[in-house]
Design an enzyme around this catalytic site. Sequence first.
Site, PDB file in Angstrom:
ATOM      1  N   GLY A   2      12.096  -4.783  12.325  1.00  0.00           N
ATOM      2  CA  GLY A   2      12.654  -6.116  12.156  1.00  0.00           C
ATOM      3  C   GLY A   2      11.855  -6.896  11.128  1.00  0.00           C
ATOM      4  O   GLY A   2      11.235  -6.315  10.233  1.00  0.00           O
ATOM      5  N   SER A   3      11.815  -8.208  11.326  1.00  0.00           N
ATOM      6  CA  SER A   3      11.324  -9.075  10.254  1.00  0.00           C
ATOM      7  C   SER A   3       9.865  -8.874   9.865  1.00  0.00           C
ATOM      8  O   SER A   3       9.472  -9.252   8.770  1.00  0.00           O
ATOM      9  CB  SER A   3      11.526 -10.535  10.644  1.00  0.00           C
ATOM     10  OG  SER A   3      12.871 -10.737  10.954  1.00  0.00           O
ATOM     11  N   THR A   4       9.031  -8.314  10.781  1.00  0.00           N
ATOM     12  CA  THR A   4       7.634  -8.138  10.374  1.00  0.00           C
ATOM     13  C   THR A   4       7.553  -7.253   9.139  1.00  0.00           C
ATOM     14  O   THR A   4       6.619  -7.342   8.343  1.00  0.00           O
ATOM     15  CB  THR A   4       6.792  -7.500  11.503  1.00  0.00           C
ATOM     16  OG1 THR A   4       7.464  -6.346  11.981  1.00  0.00           O
ATOM     17  CG2 THR A   4       6.571  -8.475  12.639  1.00  0.00           C
TER      18      THR A   4
END
Lengths: 641, 397
Positions: free
Chosen positions: A294-296
């Site tokens: 995801g966004s990490t």
Amino acid sequence: MKRVSTVTVKKRLVAVFLFGVLIFGIVSVRLGYVQFFLGKQLVGMADESWSRDIMFEPERGRILDVNGVVMGENVTAPSVVLVPKQIKNKEETAKNLADILHISEEKAIEYVTKNASSVDIRPEGKKISDEQEKALRTLNMPGVYLAKDSKRHYPYGESLAHVLGFTGIDNQGLMGLELYHDEKLKGEKGRLSYYSDAKGGKLENLADVYASPKDGMDLKTTIDSRVQVIMERELDLVKAKYNPDGAVAIAVNPKTGGVLGMAARPTFHPENYQQVDSEIYSRNLPIWMTFEPGSTFKIITLAAALEEELVDLQKDTFDDNGSITVEGSKLRCWKSGGHGHQTFLEVVQNSCNPGFVQLGQKLGKDKLFSYIEKFGFGSKTGIDLEGEGSGILFNKEDVGPVELGTTSFGQGVSVTPIQQVMAVSAAINGGYLYEPFVAKEWVDPHTKEVVSKHEPKLKKRVVSNETSKEIRKALESVVAHGTGRPAYVDGYRVGGKTGTAQKVGKDGKYMTNNHIVSFIGYAPSDDPEIVVYVAIDNPKGTVQFGGVVAAPIVGTIIEDSLSALGVERRKDGLDKKYQWPEAPKVEVPNLVGKKTDDLLEIMTNLSLEVEGSGEEIIDQAPEAGAMVEEGAKVRIYVKDK
Amino acid sequence: MLKKIKNYDFILLFAPIILAGFGIVMIYSASMVTAVMEGLDSTYYLVKQSQWFVLGLGGFILFSIIPYQKYEKAIIWIIALALFSLLGVLLFGDARGNATRWLEIGPITIQPTEFVKLGLILYLASVYSKKQAYINDFKKGVLPPLIMTVIIIALVLKQPDVGSAVTIFLIACTIVFSSGMRFKHILILGGVSILVVAVAIPYMITDERISRFTGAYQPFEDPESAGHHLIQSYLAIGGGGITGEGLGQSVQKLGFLFGAHTDFIMSVIAEELGVFGVTIVIGLLSAIVLRGIYISIKCKDSFGALMAIGISSMVGVQALINLGSISGLLPITGITLPFLSYGGSSLLVLMISMGILNNIAATTKRNERGQGTAQTVPQKLNQRNFVTYRGGRKWSS
């Protein structure tokens, strides 16, 4: 007649000759086979089980944390050894043994009547409990001996279980550090070889050979028990609060790659590992689990774009209307309606998917994927623990514009937590990708001298110092002003990135309401000392959002750990931009002269009480500039033009 | 004397002495612990084997001088003595364990079976060489000697000593095969032997014999009893590797490997001297055997030829059974390794046999030279050939 016969004799003799050569050949091959293959496999056996030598067990090396705090040690626990020839009343002895050691009587009789000089009772008679020891000592049966033996003890209980691993009945390493470093920990057995007759009696006129046991070396790890305890505490709280399917937490020193702490849920007690499913103890989630980050993962896209000088975070802007269309596929932003007009710094702060798709497009497939590989994704990090996963990347040939787009915001790749931690460490430590490690030093248990030392292993330089600095600035602003606000710690200049990853269900589709929420943070931003990653699998009873669930945990871990490590608080960091729910006072804006249509945009954190009717605001209470509680009522007076 | 030695075969002259000498060293190394365990002096087996070696050397020299043709006249006495000694064992034998194989004569103990092996070789060689004229006649030529062989095997089985019986059987087979009899007859004999063995097997089976077989082929099924010896042998051989543990450094001989100085001497050699030692021993043994067969092929006289093949097969069969059993190819039967294993009777018989073989070799060579030089010298009358010629003439008549 005779002449013919002589010829036959010669032929026969030659046949015998050839047959002889053949048989000699076969036997020689067989001897060679025994000497080089069969025998070799058995020689280890000769040293231990077959030998009538007296063996002396070495002391297994202890496992220490970075400050010498004992995380794994030995405590004495005797083992039962039978000498059948000396047992007088076999039946009674067998019955007693069966009672005390909880074995069947038939089995006990088998043991006491066995034709051997000494008999071990495995596993029931190995490392017996205090009560069992007491019972046996009280009975004091002839031919039943208690041999000094030791078992592993882990003073911190379930803490660090997966990293420490555990040992088996013979103190052999079976999992974790105990297995990975078994060779050095276990030491060497000592022995007294004596010339003996078949009954085990000693022959006095032949010399003994004694080799003393060599104790295993103490392993000093990079783990800091204080950090570990903090992390375990936080995961316990997580478990109580959200009852997740699983949770992992990792803390690493970005300057060396040394692991400061590593925890996972569900966990187990290394001394009673049999009490849980093998899945629980055999999977060290922080290094084994692979999932969409995801966004990490956007940090990697950001680092690549900055390193390639494709974006200026302050000057370049992006208009987000809620989605971006790539080859007919709509890639949505997490915020419906989009974030509107933003600088790229705000794109990072808002974790805006379409903005990152554009960065990915600017980089192109080859560059983005070369950075992903450079940062260590798709291959094992090489940490000195058992059972590491390597993650899965798109096959580069199969990457079209859509896959490029999703990859740039962390979908469609599969990575392990440790890979993310190491990659982010490299992004913020000046660009140095290190190999993570746990074993720091090997210490002689007697002299306390350091025998060998693990030097941090730099794998490669991935980005420049300047790029790294910019990433730190951007990530610090994510925590101060963006989605990572709950991780903010006063004075420690936390930087970081949220992540909310969708999980792929059994049907191959993304599951609804079942996410892995994560946050990766580091601090202090001017000189990072710690990188902390927390991921929680399917937290219940909350908004499944990295910023909401994981960020505050990372914040707490960072704050408590840094103060435990003695890192001083900074004064020059970015101030936190407050936002609901924890915002204190808000300033009442000047609404006089505005239209009611505009209110939706301005008054997000105050409630309104409207007096009169119309579209134009003619007065307000309280006055503009007054500080009120968030969500307080503001009364406005309206009338028609 | 020097000129006489020239006709001897150098391999057959030195290989037995080297092997036996090496055997004594290894017996000492392998037996010192056993000896002490048995309450004897650690050099007990060394001294005994050395004494037998000296005796064997005497026999070796003596029998290499006696022309082999002379045994033909004494053959009836030799075979009679063999039969009587076997009967003697059964009647007055010294029982050790569950077998009666030894005969005490004054201060020494002998194992007559060893001597019987050589006696039977001489007997079969003599009979089949005399009967060469009608070797194709089954009843007249083939059968009578075989009856004697069967009687001897039966007496050996009675001791019981299955290993030696098998050895004797295989030696007899080799001689019979080499005697030049018809292939048809050999097939008949083979068929009959198989039949007899098949009928005999149910009567022969004992628990111990079964465990010998399972021990050889599945040693790990029962590692503590049936497979014990073989596993210990594997451990010894495997422990040696290429260079070995060093002379005297065997661990397995310290009470683990039963019969380290007898049946399993090769395992100790492998453990202490590694592949190096094994290669030398097998090389020398096979040199003796193959050289013996070679001499048998060269020998013009069928008595000598059959005797040579019989002696070669005696060494070869015992070596192969022994090496086969320590490496798990064959069950452990108690057959010792020729020249190397501890055992006085065996060593004495082998040295005598080597003496006889040397005599056959020397005689054959002398005859060859006699003929060869007689043909070549008249064409090339140079100095060197003349010397050979003189030598040849001196001994050829």
